[in-house]
Design a protein around this motif. Structure first.
Motif, short mmCIF file in Angstrom:
data_model
loop_
_atom_site.label_atom_id
_atom_site.label_comp_id
_atom_site.label_asym_id
_atom_site.label_seq_id
_atom_site.Cartn_x
_atom_site.Cartn_y
_atom_site.Cartn_z
N VAL A 46 0.84 -1.20 0.00
CA VAL A 46 0.00 0.00 0.00
C VAL A 46 0.88 1.26 0.00
O VAL A 46 0.65 2.19 -0.79
N LEU A 47 1.89 1.29 0.86
CA LEU A 47 2.75 2.46 0.94
C LEU A 47 3.65 2.59 -0.28
O LEU A 47 3.85 3.69 -0.81
N GLU A 48 4.20 1.45 -0.73
CA GLU A 48 5.14 1.47 -1.85
C GLU A 48 4.48 2.01 -3.11
O GLU A 48 5.04 2.86 -3.81
N GLN A 49 3.27 1.51 -3.41
CA GLN A 49 2.61 1.95 -4.64
C GLN A 49 2.20 3.41 -4.55
O GLN A 49 2.28 4.15 -5.53
N PHE A 50 1.75 3.84 -3.37
CA PHE A 50 1.39 5.25 -3.22
C PHE A 50 2.63 6.13 -3.36
O PHE A 50 2.60 7.16 -4.04
N ASN A 51 3.73 5.74 -2.75
CA ASN A 51 4.96 6.52 -2.83
C ASN A 51 5.47 6.59 -4.27
O ASN A 51 5.93 7.65 -4.74
N GLN A 52 5.41 5.46 -4.98
CA GLN A 52 5.84 5.45 -6.38
C GLN A 52 4.98 6.39 -7.22
O GLN A 52 5.49 7.14 -8.06
N SER A 53 3.67 6.35 -6.99
CA SER A 53 2.77 7.20 -7.75
C SER A 53 3.04 8.67 -7.48
O SER A 53 3.07 9.50 -8.40
N VAL A 54 3.26 9.02 -6.21
CA VAL A 54 3.55 10.40 -5.86
C VAL A 54 4.84 10.85 -6.51
O VAL A 54 4.94 11.97 -7.04
N THR A 55 5.85 9.98 -6.51
CA THR A 55 7.13 10.32 -7.13
C THR A 55 6.97 10.51 -8.63
O THR A 55 7.53 11.45 -9.22
N GLN A 56 6.20 9.63 -9.27
CA GLN A 56 6.00 9.73 -10.72
C GLN A 56 5.22 10.99 -11.09
O GLN A 56 5.51 11.65 -12.09
N VAL A 57 4.23 11.34 -10.26
CA VAL A 57 3.45 12.54 -10.53
C VAL A 57 4.29 13.79 -10.27
O VAL A 57 4.16 14.79 -10.97
N ALA A 58 5.17 13.75 -9.26
CA ALA A 58 6.01 14.91 -8.96
C ALA A 58 7.02 15.18 -10.06
O ALA A 58 7.40 16.33 -10.30
N GLY A 59 7.46 14.13 -10.78
CA GLY A 59 8.43 14.32 -11.84
C GLY A 59 9.74 14.86 -11.29
O GLY A 59 10.30 14.32 -10.35
N ARG A 60 10.21 15.97 -11.88
CA ARG A 60 11.48 16.55 -11.42
C ARG A 60 11.30 17.52 -10.26
O ARG A 60 12.27 18.06 -9.74
N ALA A 61 10.07 17.78 -9.88
CA ALA A 61 9.82 18.71 -8.77
C ALA A 61 10.40 18.14 -7.48
O ALA A 61 10.28 16.95 -7.21
N ASN A 62 11.04 18.99 -6.69
CA ASN A 62 11.58 18.53 -5.42
C ASN A 62 10.93 19.22 -4.23
O ASN A 62 11.34 19.02 -3.09
N ALA A 63 9.90 20.05 -4.47
CA ALA A 63 9.14 20.67 -3.39
C ALA A 63 7.78 21.08 -3.92
O ALA A 63 7.56 21.12 -5.15
N SER A 64 6.86 21.37 -3.00
CA SER A 64 5.50 21.74 -3.39
C SER A 64 4.97 22.81 -2.45
O SER A 64 5.35 22.87 -1.27
N ILE A 65 4.07 23.63 -2.99
CA ILE A 65 3.29 24.56 -2.17
C ILE A 65 1.89 23.97 -2.07
O ILE A 65 1.23 23.75 -3.10
N VAL A 66 1.44 23.67 -0.86
CA VAL A 66 0.17 22.98 -0.66
C VAL A 66 -0.73 23.81 0.26
O VAL A 66 -0.25 24.61 1.05
N PRO A 67 -2.05 23.63 0.14
CA PRO A 67 -2.97 24.38 1.01
C PRO A 67 -2.91 23.85 2.44
O PRO A 67 -2.76 22.65 2.67
N VAL A 68 -3.01 24.74 3.40
CA VAL A 68 -3.08 24.35 4.80
C VAL A 68 -4.49 23.85 5.14
O VAL A 68 -4.66 22.97 5.97
N LEU A 69 -5.49 24.43 4.47
CA LEU A 69 -6.88 24.05 4.72
C LEU A 69 -7.53 23.68 3.40
O LEU A 69 -7.42 24.42 2.41
N GLY A 70 -8.23 22.55 3.37
CA GLY A 70 -8.94 22.14 2.18
C GLY A 70 -8.04 21.43 1.19
O GLY A 70 -6.86 21.16 1.44
N GLU A 71 -8.63 21.15 0.02
CA GLU A 71 -7.92 20.36 -0.99
C GLU A 71 -7.32 21.22 -2.10
O GLU A 71 -6.50 20.73 -2.86
N THR A 72 -7.74 22.49 -2.23
CA THR A 72 -7.29 23.31 -3.36
C THR A 72 -6.88 24.70 -2.92
O THR A 72 -7.22 25.16 -1.82
N LEU A 73 -6.16 25.37 -3.83
CA LEU A 73 -5.74 26.76 -3.66
C LEU A 73 -6.34 27.61 -4.78
O LEU A 73 -6.68 27.10 -5.86
N ASP A 74 -6.44 28.92 -4.54
CA ASP A 74 -6.82 29.86 -5.59
C ASP A 74 -5.59 30.09 -6.46
O ASP A 74 -4.52 30.48 -5.96
#
Length: 892
Positions: A46-74
Motif C-alpha cells: 500500500v505504501l510502496e505503490q502510493f509513494n511510487q505514484s507520488v514520485t511519478q506525478v512529482a516528476g522533477r519537482a523537489n518541493a510543493s506549495i500545498v494548502p493548509v486548509l482544504g484540498e485546493t488553492l486559488d
C-alpha cells in the motif's frame, strides 16, 4: 568422535521416523511466519505503490506549495510568486482529482491529473513518446488542449477499449462528465502512476470539466539544488523561499518537500498498520512454543542415546551441533514454507488493508502485490532465529546434564517442580512491570505509537507462562484430591500431569497464549463494534443521507453541490436539511479534519454525546453566534486540548480565526480528529464564492463553481416514507445529470458496519491462525507426554489396564489441557483486552470503547477448542494403546 557421521543415524532417522510430528512443527512455524510476512507485504505494498505514484506525478519537482486548509488553492496566488524565477526556481500548478469510471460490476477509481502541458517536459511529466500514440503525434498533442480532451494511460485505454478520438464518461462527484481521448500515454513517467489508472489533461481543460475554474491542488517547485527530500528546504535558498512564502501568504499555504507528500499516507495510517504488524507477531510467538515442545520431545525421547554418546566421548559442542542441525532443518523448512504461504495469504490481506486505507486515508486504489525480496529474506531469517530462540532451553537441557543423569527422565521435571514458586515470583515481577509500562504515554518519535502498551501485552504473556507451573501444580493437586480414585482415568491423567509439570505448563502456556489472543481480539472487536453501533444509532438521526455516488469507494470522490441544499429543503415531506462540510486541515503540523454544519438544525434533531455529560442543546447554545467550536474526542486526545481552550485556525484571506472549545464529543469517523463549527461562521471565513444558502430552490443548469457539501442530511416530516421520497427525488435529479447516492438511515448504518467488518477481517484471520498453531502445540505435547510416560503405561498394562483404558487416559489429558488452556486463556484474554482497549486503542486512535463480552462467540470457541484438543489426542492415544510392556520394561 566425528559429528557429521552421526547426523543421519542420530538426526535424519529420528526425523524420518517421526515424520508427522516433524511436519506439524514445520507447519506451525510456517503459519507464524506466513501471518507476519503477509501483513508486512500488504502494508508495504500500500505504501510502496502510493509513494511510487507520488514520485511519478512529482516528476522533477523537489518541493510543493500545498494548502493548509482544504484540498485546493486559488490559482491567483501564482501572480504573487513570479519573484521565484529570479531565484532560479521553476513552478507549475497541478490539479488532482479522484473520479469513477463505469464498469458492469464495480466502478473503477481513477486519478485525473491537470497539468500545465507547456511545462510538462521541463517537469518530467510527459515527453513526445509518452504524451501521444504513435499515429499523428503532433495532431494529438495539439488536440490535448481542446475542451474535454484528455490523455489516457495505455493500460486504462486497453481495459475500456478506447482509441484516440473516442468519447467516454467519468463521474466527478455528483456529475457525469464526457471526455474525449486525445492520445494514449506509454507506461512511463506520469503514465505509470496509480497502477496506470490515470487520465491527464491540460489544467485549464480539467478546471473547466470539473467546474473548478481558478482552483489548483498544489504548485510544484523545482529548486536549482541537487538535494532531495527534506534537505532541499534546509538549504539557505529553501529556507529563504519558505519564509517569504509564509510571509506573503500567511495561513494559506505550506511548503513541503516532494517526499513529504509521499509520507503523509504513512503518517495517517501508521497506527492502523503498526497495530496489525504487532498483532501478527503474536502468531509467531505461539509458534515458538510449538518449536520448544518439538525440541523438548526430541531431547526427551533420546535421553538414553544422548547418555550413550556422551559416555563414548562425544563432546557437548558436538551434541549441540547435532541438535542444532535438527533445529536448523525445522526452522529453515518452516520459514521457507511460511514464505510461500505468506505471499499467498498477502493477496487476501492486501485486499482488506488496501480497502481500509483507500476508504479511510488515501482514496487511491492499490492493485498488484509488491514483493520486496530483501524484506522476505529478513522475515525468513527472523523465523529461523526465533526457532533457535525457542529451542535454546531444550538444547541447553541436552548438553548440560551428565551421562548418568541423562538416563533419568524426571530430571527436568524435578527441577521445574523445585523452582515453580521462584518462577511464580518472577512472573509476578514481570506482571507488575507490564502494569507500569501500560501507564506510560505513547512514543511521540514513532508518531504516537503505543510501544509501551504492546510491551506490556508481551510481558503479560511471559508473566503468565512463568506463573503457570505453580498455578497448574496447585490446580492439579486440588483436582486430584477431589477426584481421588472414584474416577480412575482422569485421576491417572492428572497424576501424570503432576509428574510432568514442566512439559505440561509449556503446552498450557502455548494454548493459553493462542486463546488469550483470540479472546482479547474478539472482546476488543465486539466492544468496538457495539460502541460504533451505539454511536451510529445515536448520531445518525436523519432519515435520508445524500453523498456523491460511490463515495464509499474513496473519500476523495467529491461532494454534493451546495446549491442543491435549498432544493432539498423545498421538497414535499422534508422538515429540514443540513449540509455538512468536511475538509482537510493541518493543525500543529498534524492532519485533522474541519467540519461545519447547521447548529440550529443539529440542536433540534441531533443527538451528540459529550464527554462532560452535558446536554447537546446546552453546549450548542454556547456556540451559536459566537467564535466557538466542538472537537472530537480523538482530536482532544491527540492535541491535548480540553473545554475552555482556544484553537487558532488558518483563514485564506484575513487574520487567523480563533475559536473557543465549548465541548468534546464522542466520534469514531476519523482518528485524525474533527474540529466542528457552525456553518454560518464557516461560510463567513472559508466560502470560495457565493453563499449556497441563497441559491434558488429549483434545479439549475447553471453550475458555476461553489462550495461542495461532503454530505447532506435530510429530516422528514412525520409519516413521510423515506424510500418513496428518495425515488421522487432521484426521478428529478438523474435527468439533470446529478449522480448522487441517496440512502435511508438504515442503509447508511448497514454500510458503516460493512466497512467496519471489512476493516477487521484481517484481525479475525490472525486469531484463527493463532488457535490453529496452539492446537498443533497440544498435539505435540501429548506425543511428548506419552513418550515420557512409556514406563508408566507399560506398568499399567501389566496391572490389567486395557488398550482402550490407556487411550482413555491420554484423551482425558487432551481434554484437561484444552479446558485449562481455555480457562487460563479467558483470564489472560480479559487482561489483554483491557490493554488493547484502554491503552493501545486509546493511544493510537483516541477513542473511548466500552467493554462488551461476545458470549456467543466465546462459547462456540470454547466448544471448538475442546473438540480440537480431543481430536489432537487421538493419535497420541493410539500410540499409548500400542505400548508393548515387555519392550519398555526390558529397556528400562
Amino acid at each position: 568422535m566425528s559429528t557429521h557421521l552421526l547426523f543421519w543415524p542420530f538426526i535424519g532417522r529420528h526425523l524420518k521416523k517421526n515424520l508427522w510430528r516433524s511436519a506439524l512443527t514445520v507447519l506451525g512455524i510456517a503459519l507464524g511466519v506466513a501471518v507476519m510476512l503477509s501483513i508486512h507485504l500488504a502494508n508495504r505494498t500500500v505504501l510502496e505503490q502510493f509513494n511510487q505514484s507520488v514520485t511519478q506525478v512529482a516528476g522533477r519537482a523537489n518541493a510543493s506549495i500545498v494548502p493548509v486548509l482544504g484540498e485546493t488553492l486559488d490559482e491567483r496566488v501564482l501572480s504573487r510568486m513570479q519573484w521565484l524565477w529570479a531565484e532560479g526556481v521553476s513552478f507549475a500548478p497541478v490539479l488532482e482529482l479522484t473520479a469513477l469510471m463505469p464498469h458492469p460490476t464495480q466502478p473503477q477509481v481513477v486519478q485525473l491529473l491537470g497539468l500545465d502541458l507547456f511545462e510538462a517536459q521541463s517537469f518530467g511529466w510527459l515527453n513526445d513518446t509518452s504524451a501521444a500514440s504513435a499515429s499523428a503525434p503532433q495532431t494529438e498533442a495539439l488536440s490535448a488542449f481542446k475542451a474535454g480532451h484528455v490523455l489516457v494511460s495505455r493500460a486504462l485505454a486497453q481495459s475500456y477499449q478506447l482509441e484516440p478520438g473516442d468519447m467516454f464518461t467519468v463521474q466527478l462527484g455528483s456529475r457525469a462528465v464526457k471526455l474525449t481521448v486525445a492520445g494514449l500515454m506509454a507506461p512511463e513517467g506520469v503514465g505509470k502512476a496509480y497502477e496506470q489508472r490515470i487520465i491527464v489533461a491540460d489544467i485549464s481543460v480539467l478546471q473547466a470539466a470539473s467546474l473548478m475554474p481558478g482552483r489548483v491542488s498544489r504548485i510544484e517547485l523545482i529548486f536549482p539544488s541537487a538535494s532531495s527530500g527534506q534537505a532541499v528546504l534546509q538549504t539557505p535558498l529553501g529556507q529563504r523561499i519558505t519564509q517569504k512564502l509564509t510571509r506573503i501568504l500567511p495561513g494559506q499555504v505550506a511548503v513541503q518537500a516532494a517526499s513529504e507528500r509521499a509520507s503523509q499516507l504513512e503518517k495517517l495510517s501508521r497506527s492502523f498498520r503498526l497495530n496489525l504488524q504487532a498483532l501478527s507477531f503474536i502468531a509467531l510467538l505461539v509458534a515458538m512454543f510449538l518449536m520448544y515442545n518439538t525440541m523438548a520431545v526430541s531431547v526427551l525421547k533420546r535421553r538414553t542415546e544422548i547418555a550413550t554418546l556422551r559416555a563414548l566421548g562425544l563432546s557437548r559442542n558436538g551434541l549441540l551441533a547435532l541438535f542444532g542441525s535438527e533445529c536448523l532443518m525445522l526452522g529453515v523448512a518452516g520459514s521457507a514454507l511460511g514464505i510461500g504461504l505468506g505471499v499467498a495469504l498477502a493477496q487476501f490481506n492486501l485486499k482488506q488493508v488496501a480497502l481500509t486505507v483507500q476508504t479511510l486515508y488515501s482514496g487511491q486504489p492499490v492493485a498488484a502485490l509488491v514483493i520486496p525480496w530483501g524484506d522476505v529474506l529478513i522475515v525468513f531469517l527472523l523465523g529461523v532465529a526465533m526457532t533457535f530462540m525457542a529451542a535454546a532451553h531444550p538444547l541447553y537441557e541436552a548438553i548440560s546434564v551428565s551421562p548418568a543423569l541423562s538416563l533419568r527422565t524426571a530430571s527436568f521435571e524435578s527441577r521445574v517442580g523445585g523452582v515453580a514458586f521462584k518462577l511464580l515470583l518472577l512472573g509476578v515481577a514481570l506482571g507488575l512491570l507490564a502494569l507500569g509500562l501500560a501507564a506510560l504515554p505513547p512514543v511521540s518519535q514513532l508518531g504516537g505509537f503505543p510501544l509501551f502498551g504492546f510491551m506490556a501485552a508481551f510481558l503479560t504473556f511471559f508473566a503468565v507462562s512463568l506463573a503457570l507451573p505453580w498455578a497448574l501444580g496447585c490446580c492439579f493437586t486440588w483436582l486430584h484430591g477431589l477426584l481421588k480414585l472414584r474416577y480412575p482415568l482422569p485421576t491417572l491423567a492428572l497424576a501424570m500431569f503432576r509428574g510432568a509439570l514442566g512439559r505440561t505448563s509449556i503446552a498450557v502456556a502455548s494454548l493459553t497464549i493462542g486463546i488469550a489472543m483470540m479472546v482479547s481480539l474478539s472482546v476488543m472487536i465486539a466492544s468496538f463494534r457495539q460502541t460504533v453501533t451505539d454511536w451510529v444509532n445515536q448520531s445518525l438521526k436523519a432519515d435520508i443521507f445524500v453523498e456523491a455516488e460511490h463515495r464509499e469507494l474513496s473519500k476523495t470522490l467529491g461532494g454534493v453541490p451546495a446549491g442543491l441544499l435549498p432544493w432539498f429543503k423545498a421538497q414535499p415531506g422534508v422538515a429540514a436539511a443540513d449540509g455538512f462540510f468536511d475538509v482537510a486541515l493541518m493543525y500543529r503540523n498534524q492532519p485533522a479534519r474541519l467540519g461545519a454544519g447547521d447548529f440550529n438544525v443539529l440542536a433540534r434533531y441531533g443527538a451528540l454525546k459529550f464527554l462532560s455529560g452535558e446536554s447537546m442543546q446546552a453546549v450548542l447554545g454556547r456556540c451559536i453566534g459566537k467564535p466557538a467550536a466542538l472537537v472530537s474526542e480523538s482530536f482532544a486526545t491527540r492535541h491535548r486540548v480540553a473545554v475552555g481552550d482556544w484553537l487558532t485556525l488558518p483563514v485564506p484571506s484575513g487574520p487567523w480565526l480563533r475559536l473557543k472549545i465549548e465541548g468534546v464529543y464522542t466520534d469514531y469517523a476519523s482518528d485524525a480528529g474533527y474540529i466542528v463549527m457552525d456553518v454560518r461562521q464557516y461560510l463567513a471565513a472559508y466560502a470560495q464564492q457565493n453563499n449556497p444558502e441563497k441559491s434558488d430552490t429549483h434545479l439549475s443548469k447553471n453550475r458555476t463553481a461553489q462550495q461542495n457539501y461532503s454530505s447532506i442530511a435530510i429530516y422528514l416530516k412525520p409519516g413521510t416514507a423515506s424510500e418513496a421520497t428518495i425515488r421522487a427525488m432521484q426521478a428529478r435529479l438523474i435527468p439533470q445529470g446529478y449522480r448522487l447516492s441517496l440512502r435511508t438511515n438504515a442503509a447508511l448504518k448497514a454500510e458503516v458496519m460493512r466497512i467496519f467488518d471489512a476493516t477487521f477481517a484481517v484481525t479475525y484471520a490472525l486469531h484463527g491462525i493463532a488457535i490453529a498453531v496452539a492446537i498443533l502445540s497440544v498435539l505435540n505435547t501429548l506425543f511428548m507426554l506419552v513418550i515420557a510416560a512409556r514406563q508408566e503405561f507399560a506398568l499399567l498394562k501389566y496391572l490389567g489396564f486395557s488398550a482402550r483404558q490407556l487411550a482413555g487416559v491420554v484423551l482425558w489429558q487432551s481434554v484437561i489441557l484444552g479446558f485449562t488452556g481455555f480457562v487460563a486463556g479467558l483470564g489472560v484474554g480479559w487482561l489483554l483486552s483491557q490493554v488493547l482497549i484502554e491503552v493501545i486503542n486509546k493511544q493510537s486512535f483516541g477513542w473511548t470503547i466500552y467493554p462488551q463480552w461476545p458470549w456467543g462467540f466465546l462459547a462456540q470457541s470454547g466448544v471448538m477448542v475442546l473438540l480440537s484438543a480431543l481430536l489432537a489426542g487421538v493419535l497420541p492415544a493410539r500410540l499409548a494403546a500400542r505400548t508393548l510392556p515387555q519392550e519398555v520394561l526390558r529397556d528400562a
